[in-house]
Design a protein around this motif. Structure first.
Motif, PDB file in Angstrom:
ATOM      1  N   HIS A   1      -8.153   4.497   2.265  1.00 34.24           N
ATOM      2  CA  HIS A   1      -7.484   5.796   2.153  1.00 34.24           C
ATOM      3  C   HIS A   1      -8.134   6.637   1.048  1.00 34.24           C
ATOM      4  O   HIS A   1      -7.464   7.084   0.122  1.00 34.24           O
ATOM      5  CB  HIS A   1      -5.995   5.609   1.824  1.00 34.24           C
ATOM      6  N   PRO A   2      -9.443   6.887   1.131  1.00 35.83           N
ATOM      7  CA  PRO A   2     -10.116   7.589   0.017  1.00 35.83           C
ATOM      8  C   PRO A   2      -9.616   9.020  -0.181  1.00 35.83           C
ATOM      9  O   PRO A   2      -9.606   9.518  -1.293  1.00 35.83           O
ATOM     10  CB  PRO A   2     -11.589   7.558   0.402  1.00 35.83           C
TER      11      PRO A   2
ATOM     12  N   LYS B   1      -5.310  -2.036  -4.793  1.00 36.70           N
ATOM     13  CA  LYS B   1      -6.097  -0.902  -5.280  1.00 36.70           C
ATOM     14  C   LYS B   1      -7.418  -0.782  -4.530  1.00 36.70           C
ATOM     15  O   LYS B   1      -7.844   0.323  -4.177  1.00 36.70           O
ATOM     16  CB  LYS B   1      -6.352  -1.049  -6.787  1.00 36.70           C
ATOM     17  N   THR B   2      -8.080  -1.916  -4.296  1.00 31.55           N
ATOM     18  CA  THR B   2      -9.340  -1.901  -3.552  1.00 31.55           C
ATOM     19  C   THR B   2      -9.107  -1.387  -2.140  1.00 31.55           C
ATOM     20  O   THR B   2      -9.861  -0.546  -1.639  1.00 31.55           O
ATOM     21  CB  THR B   2      -9.955  -3.317  -3.499  1.00 31.55           C
ATOM     22  N   HIS B   3      -8.061  -1.853  -1.485  1.00 29.08           N
ATOM     23  CA  HIS B   3      -7.722  -1.410  -0.135  1.00 29.08           C
ATOM     24  C   HIS B   3      -7.488   0.101  -0.114  1.00 29.08           C
ATOM     25  O   HIS B   3      -8.026   0.810   0.735  1.00 29.08           O
ATOM     26  CB  HIS B   3      -6.471  -2.132   0.362  1.00 29.08           C
ATOM     27  N   GLU B   4      -6.687   0.589  -1.049  1.00 27.74           N
ATOM     28  CA  GLU B   4      -6.358   2.025  -1.079  1.00 27.74           C
ATOM     29  C   GLU B   4      -7.592   2.881  -1.298  1.00 27.74           C
ATOM     30  O   GLU B   4      -7.763   3.911  -0.649  1.00 27.74           O
ATOM     31  CB  GLU B   4      -5.305   2.309  -2.148  1.00 27.74           C
ATOM     32  N   SER B   5      -8.469   2.460  -2.187  1.00 27.25           N
ATOM     33  CA  SER B   5      -9.646   3.265  -2.475  1.00 27.25           C
ATOM     34  C   SER B   5     -10.649   3.278  -1.330  1.00 27.25           C
ATOM     35  O   SER B   5     -11.323   4.269  -1.097  1.00 27.25           O
ATOM     36  CB  SER B   5     -10.323   2.802  -3.767  1.00 27.25           C
ATOM     37  N   LYS B   6     -10.731   2.181  -0.562  1.00 26.79           N
ATOM     38  CA  LYS B   6     -11.693   2.106   0.529  1.00 26.79           C
ATOM     39  C   LYS B   6     -11.119   2.605   1.853  1.00 26.79           C
ATOM     40  O   LYS B   6     -11.820   3.238   2.634  1.00 26.79           O
ATOM     41  CB  LYS B   6     -12.189   0.667   0.704  1.00 26.79           C
TER      42      LYS B   6
ATOM     43  N   SER C   1      -4.813  -5.901  -7.649  1.00 27.91           N
ATOM     44  CA  SER C   1      -6.227  -5.506  -7.566  1.00 27.91           C
ATOM     45  C   SER C   1      -6.683  -5.375  -6.115  1.00 27.91           C
ATOM     46  O   SER C   1      -7.465  -4.487  -5.778  1.00 27.91           O
ATOM     47  CB  SER C   1      -7.111  -6.505  -8.310  1.00 27.91           C
TER      48      SER C   1
ATOM     49  N   CYS D   1       0.858  -1.179   0.000  1.00 26.86           N
ATOM     50  CA  CYS D   1       0.000   0.000   0.000  1.00 26.86           C
ATOM     51  C   CYS D   1       0.900   1.236   0.000  1.00 26.86           C
ATOM     52  O   CYS D   1       1.923   1.264   0.681  1.00 26.86           O
ATOM     53  CB  CYS D   1      -0.898  -0.005   1.239  1.00 26.86           C
TER      54      CYS D   1
ATOM     55  N   TRP E   1      -6.209   8.730  -1.872  1.00 23.87           N
ATOM     56  CA  TRP E   1      -6.332   8.089  -3.168  1.00 23.87           C
ATOM     57  C   TRP E   1      -6.970   9.036  -4.127  1.00 23.87           C
ATOM     58  O   TRP E   1      -6.702   9.301  -5.176  1.00 23.87           O
ATOM     59  CB  TRP E   1      -7.184   6.811  -3.018  1.00 23.87           C
TER      60      TRP E   1
END
Length: 102
Positions: A98-99, A91-96, A88, A77, A102
């Motif tokens: 650390h919005p 990316k999902t972790h970062e968007s949810k 993938s 991350c 991100w």
């Protein structure tokens, strides 16, 4: 209607659509070769560690061994200390998680 000429016509039509050997219709296309390879299991890879069968290229087998058996997690991350086996998932972790960043 068994025994009638109509059932014979239907059987003949189904044989032609299925690509049967009796097909002489030039408008019926043959299955593309890439699907023949999958039918013949020529693109199946077998893991020597666990016996799992993977479909596709040798790359899929390589990634399976790295992620499952070697426990490699090459996708860190960018905002915290977590690491992931798949990009993938990172990316999902970062968007949810650390919005704002991100």
């Amino acid at each position: 209607l068994p025994g009638s000429s109509r059932s014979g016509e239907l059987k003949s039509l189904m044989d032609n659509k299925a690509g049967g050997s009796g097909s002489s219709n030039p408008n019926i296309r043959r299955t593309p070769r890439k699907y023949d390879a999958l039918k013949n299991n020529s693109r199946l890879q077998h893991c020597q560690h666990c016996g799992k069968t993977l479909r596709g290229s040798i790359t899929n087998l390589r990634d399976h061994i790295r992620r499952v058996h070697l426990k490699l997690k090459p996708f860190p991350c960018r905002y915290c200390d977590r690491v992931f086996a798949a990009n993938s998932k990172r990316k999902t972790h970062e968007s949810k998680t650390h919005p704002v960043e991100w």
